[in-house]
Enzyme design. Structure first.
Site, PDB file in Angstrom:
ATOM      1  N   GLU A  54      -4.839  -8.148  -1.928  1.00 59.71           N
ATOM      2  CA  GLU A  54      -4.411  -9.511  -1.601  1.00 59.71           C
ATOM      3  C   GLU A  54      -5.316 -10.580  -2.200  1.00 59.71           C
ATOM      4  O   GLU A  54      -5.065 -11.766  -2.052  1.00 59.71           O
ATOM      5  CB  GLU A  54      -4.344  -9.758  -0.079  1.00 59.71           C
TER       6      GLU A  54
ATOM      7  N   GLU B 257      -2.873  -9.603  -5.240  1.00 59.48           N
ATOM      8  CA  GLU B 257      -1.599  -8.913  -5.434  1.00 59.48           C
ATOM      9  C   GLU B 257      -1.089  -8.361  -4.114  1.00 59.48           C
ATOM     10  O   GLU B 257      -1.840  -8.177  -3.167  1.00 59.48           O
ATOM     11  CB  GLU B 257      -1.734  -7.777  -6.455  1.00 59.48           C
TER      12      GLU B 257
END
Length: 347
Positions: free
Chosen positions: A315, A174
C-alpha cells in the site's frame, strides 16, 4: 512507441553540485558526518532536485490497484475480490496507508490500473484501467506489448499530473491480490535470482498454499524464457506494477525524488531501472520488507533502505513512514546553523 522511447530517456544525475553540497553539510553546526545516513539522504535530495537547499513540502502517495490472472491458479491466499474491497477502504480513508499519510502530511491518490471490476462510479478514484486484470501468466503472457506500453505511459501521466499540481516527493504504493507472485517472477528474471529465492508469503499462506504458489510460478517461469525487461513485463507483470514503474520514470525525468516501498514496489523500481538505468539515482528506498526475496532484490539494485521495520503490507505504508526522514534531510541543509556562526558567537 516514440512516447515510450521518450519516457525511457532519463538524464544522468548531474553531480556538479556535489562538492558544494558536501561543503554545506560539513559546514553545519555538528561534527562532519555526525548525522550519518541523513547526510547521505540530504546529498541525494540536493542532487535530484538540482538545488543547494532541497525542499519537500507536498509529498503524495500514488496507490495503483490491479488484479492478476495468476490468482485463478491459486497463488494467493485471498480472492481477487479483496482488491475491490481494499480500493474502497483506501477511498474511504480507512486503510493503513491513509492513517500513515495523515500522520506524515502526505496526500493519497488511488488509481485503477487494472482492477477486475467496474469501478467507474467510485468518487475520487483516478480511472486508468488497461483491462480487467491481467491474463494468467502461468498459461499465457500476462499482457500484450500494447497493454504493457499503455500501462507504463498511464503511470507516467499520473505522476506528471501530480508534479504539475505541486507534488515534490512521490511515494509509490500498490493494491492487488496476487501481485507478490507477479513481482517474484519479475525479480527472477530481472535481478536475476533463482525463483525459489523470490517467492514469499505475500498476504499470507499455509504450507500447502506456499507449495501451490511455488508450483504455479515454476510453471509460469517455464512457459517463457524472456529476459529483456519489456518482454519480462509482458510475460509476467501486472498493470499496477507497470504503472508504478512508469510513474517512477516520469518523476525521474522531472527531477522529483521517489520513495520506493517494499517487495512489490521494489519490483516496479527494478523494472524501471532495467528499462532506463539512469532512473536508479532518483530512487530512495524506504524500508526492508519482511517478504522473502526483498533483500536480494535490494542488493540487485545496490540499494540500502532507510528503515527496517519487518513490514510486508504494501500500500506504500513503508514509503510513507520514510517521509519524515526525507523532510529532516531537507531541514538539515536549510534550517541548521553554520558551524562558523556558532564558533563566532562563542567567542
Amino acid at each position: 512507441m516514440s512516447e515510450l522511447t521518450e519516457l525511457l530517456t532519463i538524464p544522468a544525475l548531474d553531480r556538479a553540485l556535489q562538492p558544494a553540497l558536501q561543503q554545506a553539510l560539513d559546514g553545519k553546526a555538528k561534527p562532519p558526518g555526525a548525522l550519518g545516513r541523513i547526510e547521505d539522504l540530504a546529498m541525494a535530495l540536493g542532487l535530484i532536485q538540482r538545488r543547494a537547499r532541497p525542499v519537500v513540502k507536498r509529498p503524495a502517495l500514488l496507490v495503483f490497484a490491479g488484479d492478476h490472472g495468476l490468482t485463478r491458479s491459486g497463488v494467493a491466499a485471498f480472492p481477487s475480490g479483496v482488491t475491490v474491497a481494499m480500493v474502497d477502504t483506501l477511498l474511504a480513508g480507512k486503510a493503513s496507508a491513509n492513517a500513515f499519510a495523515a500522520v506524515v502530511g502526505a496526500e493519497v491518490r488511488v488509481v485503477d490500473a487494472g482492477v477486475a471490476a467496474d469501478l467507474s462510479d467510485r468518487t475520487g478514484l483516478a480511472q486508468a484501467k488497461i483491462a480487467w486484470g491481467t491474463a494468467d501468466a502461468s498459461v499465457e503472457p500476462a499482457m500484450t506489448p500494447a497493454q504493457a506500453g499503455a500501462a507504463l505511459l498511464a503511470g507516467a501521466r499520473v505522476a506528471e499530473g501530480a508534479i504539475a499540481n505541486g507534488v515534490d516527493l512521490i511515494a509509490l504504493g500498490e493494491m492487488g491480490i496476487g501481485n507478490s507472485a507477479s513481482a517474484a517472477l519479475l525479480m527472477h528474471r530481472l535481478a536475476p535470482a533463482p525463483l525459489d529465492d523470490c517467492v514469499g508469503q505475500g498476504a499470507g499462506h499455509s504450507p500447502e498454499g506456499m507449495a501451490r504458489k511455488r508450483a504455479v510460478l515454476t510453471r509460469a517461469a517455464a512457459r517463457s524464457d524472456a529476459t529483456a525487461p519489456f518482454e519480462v513485463l509482458t510475460q509476467f507483470g501486472g498493470y499496477e506494477i507497470a504503472m508504478m514503474a512508469g510513474a517512477l520514470l516520469s518523476a525521474a525525468k522531472a527531477g522529483v525524488p521517489v520513495l520506493v516501498d517494499g517487495f512489490i514496489g521494489t519490483a516496479a523500481a527494478l523494472l524501471a531501472v532495467r528499462l532506463a538505468p539512469n532512473a536508479r539515482d532518483y530512487c530512495l528506498f524506504a524500508h526492508a520488507s519482511a517478504e522473502a526475496g526483498h533483500k536480494l532484490m535490494l542488493e540487485a539494485l545496490d540499494a540500502r533502505p532507510l528503515l527496517q521495520l519487518d513490514m510486508r503490507l504494501g500500500e506504500g505504508t513503508g514509503a510513507l513512514l520514510a517521509v519524515p526522514l526525507v523532510k529532516a534531510a531537507c531541514a538539515l541543509l536549510s534550517e541548521v546553523a553554520e558551524l562558523s556562526d556558532v564558533l563566532e558567537a562563542a567567542g
